[in-house]
Design a protein around this motif. Sequence first.
Motif, PDB file in Angstrom:
ATOM      1  N   GLN A 142       0.836  -1.204   0.000  1.00 18.19           N
ATOM      2  CA  GLN A 142       0.000   0.000   0.000  1.00 18.19           C
ATOM      3  C   GLN A 142       0.872   1.256   0.000  1.00 18.19           C
ATOM      4  OE1 GLN A 142      -2.593  -0.274   3.405  1.00 18.19           O
ATOM      5  NE2 GLN A 142      -4.114  -1.503   2.285  1.00 18.19           N
ATOM      6  N   GLN A 143       0.206   2.388  -0.199  1.00 21.72           N
ATOM      7  CA  GLN A 143       0.901   3.672  -0.135  1.00 21.72           C
ATOM      8  C   GLN A 143       0.044   4.701   0.570  1.00 21.72           C
ATOM      9  OE1 GLN A 143       1.652   4.518  -4.299  1.00 21.72           O
ATOM     10  NE2 GLN A 143      -0.331   5.511  -4.585  1.00 21.72           N
ATOM     11  N   ARG A 144       0.691   5.714   1.125  1.00 22.23           N
ATOM     12  CA  ARG A 144      -0.014   6.793   1.828  1.00 22.23           C
ATOM     13  C   ARG A 144       0.603   8.123   1.434  1.00 22.23           C
ATOM     14  NH1 ARG A 144      -2.302   5.815   6.900  1.00 22.23           N
ATOM     15  NH2 ARG A 144      -2.670   8.071   6.911  1.00 22.23           N
ATOM     16  N   ARG A 145      -0.266   9.078   1.139  1.00 21.72           N
ATOM     17  CA  ARG A 145       0.239  10.424   0.858  1.00 21.72           C
ATOM     18  C   ARG A 145       0.410  11.178   2.170  1.00 21.72           C
ATOM     19  NH1 ARG A 145      -0.737  15.682  -0.003  1.00 21.72           N
ATOM     20  NH2 ARG A 145       0.373  16.661  -1.752  1.00 21.72           N
ATOM     21  N   VAL A 146       1.479  11.936   2.246  1.00 20.72           N
ATOM     22  CA  VAL A 146       1.815  12.669   3.458  1.00 20.72           C
ATOM     23  C   VAL A 146       1.991  14.146   3.113  1.00 20.72           C
ATOM     24  CG1 VAL A 146       3.453  12.908   5.368  1.00 20.72           C
ATOM     25  CG2 VAL A 146       2.986  10.647   4.387  1.00 20.72           C
ATOM     26  N   SER A 147       1.508  15.014   3.976  1.00 20.39           N
ATOM     27  CA  SER A 147       1.707  16.450   3.824  1.00 20.39           C
ATOM     28  C   SER A 147       2.098  17.027   5.179  1.00 20.39           C
ATOM     29  CB  SER A 147       0.449  17.143   3.302  1.00 20.39           C
ATOM     30  OG  SER A 147       0.671  18.525   3.103  1.00 20.39           O
ATOM     31  N   ILE A 148       3.195  17.771   5.206  1.00 24.47           N
ATOM     32  CA  ILE A 148       3.630  18.367   6.463  1.00 24.47           C
ATOM     33  C   ILE A 148       3.151  19.812   6.542  1.00 24.47           C
ATOM     34  CG2 ILE A 148       5.653  16.872   6.598  1.00 24.47           C
ATOM     35  CD1 ILE A 148       7.316  19.283   5.664  1.00 24.47           C
ATOM     36  N   THR A 149       3.115  20.346   7.760  1.00 19.14           N
ATOM     37  CA  THR A 149       2.624  21.711   7.980  1.00 19.14           C
ATOM     38  C   THR A 149       3.647  22.497   8.784  1.00 19.14           C
ATOM     39  OG1 THR A 149       0.346  20.896   8.005  1.00 19.14           O
ATOM     40  CG2 THR A 149       0.729  23.118   8.853  1.00 19.14           C
ATOM     41  N   PRO A 150       4.491  23.305   8.132  1.00 20.10           N
ATOM     42  CA  PRO A 150       5.442  24.146   8.863  1.00 20.10           C
ATOM     43  C   PRO A 150       4.735  25.347   9.485  1.00 20.10           C
ATOM     44  CG  PRO A 150       5.694  24.476   6.513  1.00 20.10           C
ATOM     45  CD  PRO A 150       4.656  23.408   6.685  1.00 20.10           C
ATOM     46  N   ASP A 151       5.051  25.626  10.715  1.00 16.76           N
ATOM     47  CA  ASP A 151       4.385  26.703  11.460  1.00 16.76           C
ATOM     48  C   ASP A 151       5.397  27.777  11.837  1.00 16.76           C
ATOM     49  OD1 ASP A 151       3.765  27.810  14.406  1.00 16.76           O
ATOM     50  OD2 ASP A 151       1.875  27.460  13.362  1.00 16.76           O
ATOM     51  N   ARG A 152       5.020  29.029  11.611  1.00 16.10           N
ATOM     52  CA  ARG A 152       5.838  30.152  12.048  1.00 16.10           C
ATOM     53  C   ARG A 152       4.940  31.155  12.752  1.00 16.10           C
ATOM     54  NH1 ARG A 152       8.167  31.723   7.523  1.00 16.10           N
ATOM     55  NH2 ARG A 152      10.221  30.812   7.897  1.00 16.10           N
ATOM     56  N   ALA A 153       5.116  31.245  14.047  1.00  9.96           N
ATOM     57  CA  ALA A 153       4.340  32.184  14.866  1.00  9.96           C
ATOM     58  C   ALA A 153       2.837  31.973  14.703  1.00  9.96           C
ATOM     59  CB  ALA A 153       4.719  33.619  14.547  1.00  9.96           C
ATOM     60  N   GLY A 154       2.428  30.711  14.638  1.00  5.17           N
ATOM     61  CA  GLY A 154       1.009  30.400  14.576  1.00  5.17           C
ATOM     62  C   GLY A 154       0.406  30.445  13.193  1.00  5.17           C
ATOM     63  N   THR A 172       7.869   9.035  -3.097  1.00  5.93           N
ATOM     64  CA  THR A 172       7.669   9.733  -4.366  1.00  5.93           C
ATOM     65  C   THR A 172       7.275  11.166  -4.068  1.00  5.93           C
ATOM     66  OG1 THR A 172       6.909   7.691  -5.438  1.00  5.93           O
ATOM     67  CG2 THR A 172       6.387   9.765  -6.534  1.00  5.93           C
ATOM     68  N   ARG A 173       8.104  12.116  -4.523  1.00  5.96           N
ATOM     69  CA  ARG A 173       7.789  13.533  -4.319  1.00  5.96           C
ATOM     70  C   ARG A 173       6.762  13.960  -5.354  1.00  5.96           C
ATOM     71  NH1 ARG A 173      12.549  16.070  -2.323  1.00  5.96           N
ATOM     72  NH2 ARG A 173      11.539  18.079  -2.659  1.00  5.96           N
ATOM     73  N   ASP A 174       5.866  14.887  -4.982  1.00  9.06           N
ATOM     74  CA  ASP A 174       4.903  15.408  -5.944  1.00  9.06           C
ATOM     75  C   ASP A 174       5.086  16.915  -6.102  1.00  9.06           C
ATOM     76  OD1 ASP A 174       2.287  14.882  -3.474  1.00  9.06           O
ATOM     77  OD2 ASP A 174       3.640  16.583  -3.706  1.00  9.06           O
ATOM     78  N   THR A 175       4.196  17.547  -6.848  1.00  7.57           N
ATOM     79  CA  THR A 175       4.359  18.969  -7.147  1.00  7.57           C
ATOM     80  C   THR A 175       4.146  19.854  -5.925  1.00  7.57           C
ATOM     81  OG1 THR A 175       2.039  19.056  -7.854  1.00  7.57           O
ATOM     82  CG2 THR A 175       3.699  18.680  -9.553  1.00  7.57           C
ATOM     83  N   ASP A 176       3.461  19.344  -4.924  1.00 12.27           N
ATOM     84  CA  ASP A 176       3.282  20.085  -3.688  1.00 12.27           C
ATOM     85  C   ASP A 176       4.629  20.141  -2.962  1.00 12.27           C
ATOM     86  OD1 ASP A 176       2.670  21.112  -1.224  1.00 12.27           O
ATOM     87  OD2 ASP A 176       1.102  19.662  -0.744  1.00 12.27           O
TER      88      ASP A 176
END
Length: 218
Positions: A142-154, A172-176
Amino acid sequence: MRRLSTVLLPAALLLSSCGTGAFSNPFIQPIEVTLNPSAVALAPGSSTRVQVTGKVSGTADAVTGLNITAREVPAELSVTPSTGALTVTVKPGSAPGTYSVPLAITATGGSGTAVLAVTVTPTTRTPYTITPITSLTVQPGQQRRVSITPDRAGELATDVRITGITGALNVTRDTDPLGFTISAAATQTVGTYVMQITTTDGTQTLNTPLTVNVEENK
């Protein structure tokens, strides 16, 4: 000789009466150029305006209507001339350092040169953070897409990009710039895998762990 004299006389009269004002001499005269300011310090993404004035060399006679041409503009900068001034912009992400911009200045009957020094200062930013993902589960095949969320001062740090991902699972990197897909091979051994995600905003670099649990097919 009489015939030759009558031909040359009008030309001599024409030269003696050519031109008016600061540059009444028909030949090109040097212009003493002044930049105000002559050196600027800017952070990436910012801009400023520089005034350009000139006078006839060796005199106090001001020269108006100066035309400015920027030569050999460094890739880190953008220079937009106008009459008697220019606007300097430092492109986002430019490396700190001092850059020289040679300028050619002309006016009717005169020319001069100047050099503008532009110092790109280091960007001062609030550090960003990324919360590690520790509950990602995937089964063999199987595969899972992952997206991270960088936070700067909220707030979302939109200038952060993923520059690398390491670990024992397929990625596998995507365009995001903040997204990718993790794949577990059909023969992947069941267990816990820790990936490392490298991100940067051009100034700060972070390595954030990503824990992936590969579970048996149910």
